[in-house]
Design an enzyme around this catalytic site. Structure first.
Site, PDB file in Angstrom:
ATOM      1  N   GLU A  60       0.826  -1.219   0.000  1.00  0.00           N
ATOM      2  CA  GLU A  60       0.000   0.000   0.000  1.00  0.00           C
ATOM      3  C   GLU A  60       0.854   1.262   0.000  1.00  0.00           C
ATOM      4  OE1 GLU A  60      -0.491  -2.571   1.984  1.00  0.00           O
ATOM      5  OE2 GLU A  60      -2.587  -3.210   1.851  1.00  0.00           O
ATOM      6  N   PHE A 100     -11.590  -7.458  14.019  1.00  0.00           N
ATOM      7  CA  PHE A 100     -10.489  -7.814  13.131  1.00  0.00           C
ATOM      8  C   PHE A 100     -10.208  -6.673  12.141  1.00  0.00           C
ATOM      9  CE2 PHE A 100      -9.004  -9.996   9.197  1.00  0.00           C
ATOM     10  CZ  PHE A 100      -7.756 -10.367   9.690  1.00  0.00           C
ATOM     11  N   GLN A 101      -8.970  -6.265  12.098  1.00  0.00           N
ATOM     12  CA  GLN A 101      -8.481  -5.216  11.191  1.00  0.00           C
ATOM     13  C   GLN A 101      -9.199  -3.887  11.372  1.00  0.00           C
ATOM     14  OE1 GLN A 101      -8.223  -6.953   7.206  1.00  0.00           O
ATOM     15  NE2 GLN A 101      -6.170  -7.636   7.732  1.00  0.00           N
ATOM     16  N   LYS A 122     -17.787  -0.847   5.748  1.00  0.00           N
ATOM     17  CA  LYS A 122     -18.244  -1.883   4.821  1.00  0.00           C
ATOM     18  C   LYS A 122     -19.772  -1.897   4.665  1.00  0.00           C
ATOM     19  CE  LYS A 122     -17.495  -6.660   3.622  1.00  0.00           C
ATOM     20  NZ  LYS A 122     -16.455  -7.664   3.479  1.00  0.00           N
ATOM     21  N   MET A 141      23.917   9.107   3.150  1.00  0.00           N
ATOM     22  CA  MET A 141      23.736  10.412   3.790  1.00  0.00           C
ATOM     23  C   MET A 141      24.030  10.334   5.288  1.00  0.00           C
ATOM     24  SD  MET A 141      23.248  13.489   3.292  1.00  0.00           S
ATOM     25  CE  MET A 141      22.292  14.144   1.932  1.00  0.00           C
TER      26      MET A 141
HETATM   27  C1  LIG Z   1      11.909   5.816   5.767  1.00  0.00           C
HETATM   28  C2  LIG Z   1      13.178   6.475   6.171  1.00  0.00           C
HETATM   29  N1  LIG Z   1      13.978   5.907   7.108  1.00  0.00           N
HETATM   30  C3  LIG Z   1      15.138   6.505   7.468  1.00  0.00           C
HETATM   31  C4  LIG Z   1      15.521   7.684   6.928  1.00  0.00           C
HETATM   32  C5  LIG Z   1      16.811   8.379   7.361  1.00  0.00           C
HETATM   33  N2  LIG Z   1      17.747   8.460   6.235  1.00  0.00           N
HETATM   34  C6  LIG Z   1      17.892   9.585   5.502  1.00  0.00           C
HETATM   35  S1  LIG Z   1      18.955   9.408   4.218  1.00  0.00           S
HETATM   36  C7  LIG Z   1      19.306   7.827   4.654  1.00  0.00           C
HETATM   37  C8  LIG Z   1      20.262   7.009   3.844  1.00  0.00           C
HETATM   38  C9  LIG Z   1      19.701   6.619   2.545  1.00  0.00           C
HETATM   39  O1  LIG Z   1      20.495   5.643   1.931  1.00  0.00           O
HETATM   40  P1  LIG Z   1      20.393   5.354   0.399  1.00  0.00           P
HETATM   41  O2  LIG Z   1      18.995   5.235  -0.023  1.00  0.00           O
HETATM   42  O3  LIG Z   1      21.288   4.213   0.052  1.00  0.00           O
HETATM   43  O4  LIG Z   1      20.922   6.715  -0.248  1.00  0.00           O
HETATM   44  P2  LIG Z   1      22.415   7.339  -0.234  1.00  0.00           P
HETATM   45  O5  LIG Z   1      22.434   8.375   0.828  1.00  0.00           O
HETATM   46  O6  LIG Z   1      23.372   6.225   0.033  1.00  0.00           O
HETATM   47  O7  LIG Z   1      22.559   7.933  -1.590  1.00  0.00           O
HETATM   48  C10 LIG Z   1      18.576   7.468   5.799  1.00  0.00           C
HETATM   49  C11 LIG Z   1      18.684   6.146   6.473  1.00  0.00           C
HETATM   50  C12 LIG Z   1      14.632   8.262   5.976  1.00  0.00           C
HETATM   51  N3  LIG Z   1      14.881   9.439   5.414  1.00  0.00           N
HETATM   52  N4  LIG Z   1      13.499   7.622   5.607  1.00  0.00           N
END
Ligand SMILES: Cc1ncc(C[n+]2csc(CCOP(=O)(O)OP(=O)(O)O)c2C)c(N)n1
Ligand SMILES: [Mg+2]
Length: 638
Positions: free
Chosen positions: A85, A147-148, A197, A544
C-alpha cells in the site's frame, strides 16, 4: 405535482432572450443529478468517474473488496495493483506531482490503511493533491477492536488537509466531490475518505451534486493592488533583491508569470528543491536551489558571504552583503533552506506571499506578509510594471552574483578519500580512472535525455546529486519527497508519473537503501507494463547518514553498512538478480568505460529497467551547511 406540457416549454424558450437561455442552461448544469439505485461501492466508483479519475492505485482486503468488485465494472478507471500500500500511495503521489491532478489510492482497513500513512504524510508535507480511500469495518463494529479495525481517521488527523468517515450512504457523492475540491484547490493536500463496509453494501438512489458549498473554505485569495504596489516600491528602493520561490509556484501554475516577472525586473531567482523547474535552471537569472546542499552562490546571494568559521562558536565575519530584499513567493522557510532561522537573510526586508495564511510568520517573520494566489499576484505585478517600468537595473548586484557563480559552481573530483577507499580496493582493483562518481551518472543522464526527463528520487545523497546535476527546465520534472524525506519514494512515484505520461522518459535516481524499501513495485511495473526506469547509485551504504557520521562522529559506523560484512567484495544484495526475478531487465555497471552505453540501453528499453551503478560511499554532498547552522559554516570547496 403537475408537469408542464413540453410544448409550452418550447414556446417559453423561444420567448426568452439568448442570455436568459444560457443562464437557464447553466443553472440546469449545476442542478444535482439523480442516478439509478446502486450500492455504496458503486456510487463511490461512479463519483470517481465523475471527477475524471483515470487511474487508482488500490490494494484489496476484506473491508475494501466490494469497491474492487465495483471497479472491475468501471469502463473509465484503470485499477493498478501495487505490491504494497505504501507503493500505491507513493505512486498516486507521483501521478499527482507529475500532472497537478489529484492522485487516488485505496487500501483495506487496519494494516492496509496504516500502510498508507507515510504516503499521506508525504503528501501533506509537500502539498500534493491526494485522495486516499480506506475501507473500514462495519459501523456496528467500530470501537469494538474487531479484526483489522484501526481508527485511521484519528491516526491521520495531523497529516491530512481534511478527512471524512462516511456514516450515511447518501453522503457519498457530496463527500467525494468535496474531497477532490479540497485536495486540488488553494494549497493542495491529502484528503482521507474512510468508508465502512456496511455503507459500501447499502443501496440507494444517489444524488450527484454538481457544485461544492463549503462554508469558511476560501481557496482563492487575491492580493490587493495596494499590497502589490508596495512590493514594487520596495523593489524600486532595493539594490540587491532576490526571488526565493518554491513549490507554491508549481502547484499554483505560476511558472510563466514568474518567468515574466523575473525578466521584467531582472531579479535573480533561487528556488527550493520543491521549486526546482519553477524557473528554468539554465537561465542566466537562475541561482539554482538554496539551503543545506544548494549552491554556494544562492546561499551567499540570500545571506551574504562570510569568512568560513572552523567552529560554530566563532563570531561571523561578513565579506560581502547579501540580499537587501527577499521576495519569498510560495515558500515556507523550511529549516533545510534557512539553517539557523534568525540568521537567514538577516539584513534583508522580507516579503512573503502564500496562499495558506498559516504559513505567514510561522517560521520567519515577514516585513510584508500577503495572502494571495501567486499566479494572480505575479501576473498583476507584471501588468503594473508594464504600465510603469522599473528604473533599476541592479548592475552591480548582477556582477557580484556572476563572480560568485564563477567561483563556486557545483563541482566534484576523485578525492584521496575515494582513491584510498574500500570501494577502490574491493571492486576496482585500484583503477582510479575507471571509478564512477555518482555526480557523473546524473550529468550523463542529463546529457542523454537532453534535460527533458521526469526524475524521481529516493532520499539521501543520491537525491541531492540528482537535484544538483540535472538542470530542470520545466515545472513537475523533479518529483521528490522533500518535506518528509521518505526513503522508498522513488520507484513507486516513477510508476505514477509514467502512468500519467507513458510517452515521456521517467527515471528514478535511487539509493541502494531507498530502492530496497519498495523493491516489490518492480512486480507492478512488469505486470502493468509501466516502463519506468531506475538507476541505483549503489554505494552499499546509507550514504547520507555516513556523511553525517564522518562529519560529526569521527566516521564511527552506526549501522549504516548495507552490504554483507562477512563478504565485502560481493555487492549485496544482488539487485540485478532481484530485478530479473521480477522479469525486469537489469544490468550492473562498475567501470566508467561501460556507463554511457549501459545508460543508453536503459533509456532505449521499452520495458521497466534497473541500472545498478556501483559508486564509492566516501563521496560527500557539497556544499553542506550543517543542520541549524549558518552560511558562515558552509563547506563548499571540493
Ligand atoms: C523511511 C526512512 N527511514 C530513514 C531515513 C533516514 N535516512 C535519511 S537518508 C538515509 C540514507 C539513505 O540511503 P540510500 O537510499 O542508500 O541513499 P544514499 O544516501 O546512500 O545515496 C537514511 C537512512 C529516511 N529518510 N526515511
Ligand atoms: Mg546508498
Amino acid at each position: 405535482m403537475r408537469l408542464r406540457p413540453p410544448v409550452l416549454d418550447k414556446y417559453r424558450k423561444q420567448l426568452m432572450s439568448k442570455t436568459a437561455q444560457s443562464e437557464t442552461k447553466k443553472a440546469a448544469n449545476k442542478r444535482p443529478e439523480l442516478g439509478p439505485a446502486m450500492s455504496g461501492s458503486e456510487i463511490l466508483v461512479a463519483c470517481l468517474e465523475r471527477e475524471g479519475v483515470e487511474t487508482i492505485f488500490a490494494y484489496p482486503g476484506g473491508a475494501s473488496m466490494e469497491i474492487h468488485q465495483a471497479l472491475t465494472r468501471s469502463k473509465k478507471i484503470r485499477t493498478v495493483l501495487p505490491r504494497h500500500e505504501q507503493g500505491g500511495a507513493f505512486a498516486a503521489e507521483g501521478y499527482a506531482r507529475a500532472t497537478g491532478r489529484a492522485g487516488v489510492c485505496m487500501a483495506t482497513s487496519g494494516p492496509g490503511a496504516t500502510n498508507l500513512v507515510t504516503g499521506i504524510a508525504d503528501a501533506f508535507m509537500d502539498s500534493v493533491p491526494l485522495v486516499a480511500i480506506t475501507g473500514q469495518v462495519p459501523q456496528a463494529m467500530i470501537g469494538k477492536g474487531g479484526f483489522q479495525e484501526t481508527d485511521i481517521y484519528g491516526m491521520t488527523l495531523p497529516v491530512v488537509k481534511h478527512s471524512y468517515l462516511i456514516t450515511d450512504i447518501n453522503d457519498i457523492p457530496r463527500i467525494v466531490k468535496e474531497a477532490f475540491h479540497i485536495a486540488q484547490t488553494g494549497r493542495p493536500g491529502p484528503v482521507l475518505i474512510d468508508l465502512p463496509k456496511n455503507v459500501q453494501q447499502a443501496r440507494t438512489q444517489p444524488v450527484f451534486p454538481k457544485e461544492v458549498h463549503l462554508r469558511g473554505y476560501h481557496a482563492d485569495r487575491h492580493a490587493s493592488d495596494l499590497e502589490l504596489n508596495e512590493i514594487i516600491g520596495l523593489i524600486q528602493k532595493s539594490e540587491r533583491p532576490v526571488l526565493y520561490v518554491g513549490g507554491g509556484i508549481i502547484t499554483g501554475n505560476a511558472s510563466a508569470e514568474l518567468f515574466r516577472f523575473a525578466e521584467t525586473t531582472q531579479i535573480p531567482v533561487t528556488t527550493t528543491i520543491m521549486g526546482c523547474g519553477a524557473f528554468p535552471e539554465t537561465h542566466r537569472l537562475s541561482l539554482r536551489w538554496l539551503g543545506m546542499h544548494g549552491t554556494a552562490y544562492a546561499n551567499w546571494a540570500v545571506n551574504g558571504e562570510f569568512v568560513h568559521r572552523k567552529s560554530f562558536t566563532e563570531p561571523m565575519q561578513r565579506i560581502a552583503p547579501g540580499a537587501d530584499l527577499l521576495l519569498a513567493f510560495g515558500v515556507r522557510f523550511d529549516d533545510r533552506v534557512t539553517g539557523k532561522v534568525e540568521k537567514f537573510c538577516e539584513t534583508g526586508t522580507i516579503v512573503h506571499i502564500d496562499i495558506d495564511p498559516s504559513e505567514i510568520n510561522k517560521n520567519k517573520p515577514a516585513n510584508l506578509p500577503i495572502v494571495s494566489d501567486i499566479k494572480y499576484a505575479l501576473g498583476r505585478m507584471v501588468e503594473m510594471l508594464e504600465e510603469q517600468p522599473l528604473e533599476k537595473k541592479f548592475t552591480a548586484w548582477h556582477e557580484q552574483i556572476a563572480s560568485w557563480k564563477e567561483r563556486a559552481p557545483f563541482a566534484y573530483r576523485v578525492t584521496d578519500e575515494v582513491a584510498s577507499s574500500h570501494h577502490m580496493r574491493d571492486h576496482l582493483k585500484g583503477k582510479e580512472n575507471e571509478v564512477i562518481l555518482p555526480q557523473m551518472v546524473v550529468e550523463l543522464l542529463y546529457e542523454l535525455t537532453q534535460g527533458d526527463a521526469i526524475l524521481t528520487t529516493g532520499v539521501g545523497q543520491h537525491q541531492m546529486w540528482a537535484a544538483q546535476y540535472y538542470k530542470f527546465k520545466h515545472p513537475r520534472q523533479l518529483l521528490t519527497s522533500a518535506g518528509l524525506g521518505a526513503m522508498g519514494y522513488g520507484y513507486p512515484a516513477a510508476l505514477g508519473a509514467k502512468v500519467a505520461f507513458p510517452n515521456r522518459q521517467v527515471v528514478d535516481i535511487d539509493g541502494d537503501g531507498s530502492f530496497l524499501m519498495n523493491v516489490q513495485e518492480l512486480a507492478t511495473a512488469h505486470i502493468e507494463n509501466i516502463a519506468a526506469k531506475a538507476i541505483i547509485l549503489n554505494n552499499q551504504h546509507l550514504g547520507m547518514v555516513v556523511q553525517w557520521e564522518d562529519k560529526f562522529f569521527e566516521g564511527n559506523r552506526g549501522h549504516t553498512y548495507l552490504g554483507d560484512p562477512e563478504n565485502r567484495k560481493q555487492i549485496y544484495p544482488d539487485y540485478v538478480a532481484m530485478a530479473k526475478s521480477f522479469n525486469v531487465p537489469s544490468e550492473r555497471v562498475m567501470y566508467r568505460k561501460d556507463l554511457r552505453a549501459a545508460m543508453q540501453r536503459m533509456l532505449d528499453s521499452t520495458e521497466p529497467y534497473v541500472l545498478d551503478v556501483i559508486v564509492p560511499y566516501t563521496e560527500h554532498v557539497l556544499p553542506f551547511i550543517p543542520a541549524g547552522k549558518t552560511v558562515a559554516d558552509m563547506i563548499w570547496k571540493v
